[in-house]
Design an enzyme around this catalytic site. Structure first.
Site: not given
Ligand code: AMP
Length: 253
Positions: A108, A196
């Site tokens: 996601h 991402h």
């Molecule tokens: P997710 O796969 O969306 O859960 O993201 C993985 C990790 O990336 C999460 O623990 C977020 O806190 C971290 N993360 C670190 N920096 C960023 C950023 N600038 N924008 C979005 N997510 C971030």
């Protein structure tokens, strides 16, 4: 006090004696089904326990409390066979540096932090998301830039693919989601988000182990993977919200 026996209560400081009516304990009454069902509903209000073994020992960043529902808003990505092939190629390369890296079970693009909602806030929260998201139109974005992320407490590292197009539409979605978060006094998303798709994760801060030349190597794996430019185009047609074990879908216009 018609006929009930009396009890005497002495209040020592003031030297007063009260005489109160006393009733023998009433026999236990039968509890109606409707009342018993009320407690079943209360059990339902408890968020399911955090079964960390089911997600590979990942740690919660907040303690589990009765009635707290971990809530997350995101755009789902349905992985096709080609994507799984690329994931295996990336894992194969990344595991030479970090053998403990594990693939994620689903993919996601996050549009919110994980926030905590009380059970009774779930319905109005979802309603507000529905109202705010329904006017946002569909779009396409592309996630093809390898990047390493850590969570805020640096207890987990994620290998991800950052978006290289579609940033403004994703920001538009976040701005709507953030308004809902503000309405419920919850944390908004990163001020400078890096949208991402996370592909794999490992415990601890692995950003150095996967950085520099190694990141370059992973990027070359993506760039050289057959057809990657086509299957890394992500259709933005729907936003989802997961609250505990409940899922809500918001189709885009
Ligand atoms: P997710 O796969 O969306 O859960 O993201 C993985 C990790 O990336 C999460 O623990 C977020 O806190 C971290 N993360 C670190 N920096 C960023 C950023 N600038 N924008 C979005 N997510 C971030």
């Amino acid at each position: 006090c018609s006929g009930s026996p009396l009890i005497h209560v002495n209040l020592p400081k003031r030297n007063i004696c009260l005489v109160l009516p006393y009733s023998a304990p009433a026999p236990r009454l039968h509890v109606p089904e409707s009342v018993l069902r009320m407690f079943k509903e209360q059990e339902e209000q408890e968020a399911p326990p955090d079964e960390s073994e089911k997600h590979g020992g990942r740690l919660r960043t907040f303690p589990h409390e009765r009635g707290n529902w971990a809530t997350h808003v995101y755009m789902p990505y349905v992985a096709e066979e080609d994507f799984q092939g690329l994931l295996q190629a990336l894992l194969c390369c990344a595991r030479t540096y970090v053998p403990s890296l594990s693939p994620l079970p689903e993919f996601h693009i996050s549009l919110s932090q994980v926030v905590v909602l009380r059970y009774h806030w779930i319905a109005p929260f979802v309603q507000s998301l529905k109202e705010r998201l329904r006017s946002v139109s569909r779009f396409i974005c592309r996630a093809d830039q390898v990047k390493v992320y850590t969570n805020q407490t640096k207890t987990r590292t994620f290998l991800g693919l950052e978006v290289s197009s579609g940033y403004s539409k994703l920001s538009e979605l976040v701005s709507e989601v953030d308004k809902v978060m503000e309405e419920f006094s919850l944390a908004t998303f990163y001020k400078d988000p890096s949208f991402h798709l996370s592909l794999a994760w490992g415990l601890g801060d692995l950003s150095e182990a996967l950085g520099g030349q190694r990141l370059q190597e992973l990027q070359e794996t993506v760039d050289g993977f057959e057809d990657s430019s086509s299957f890394l185009r992500i259709p933005g047609t729907e936003v989802r919200c997961k609250s505990g074990n409940k899922f809500f879908s918001f189709p885009l216009r």
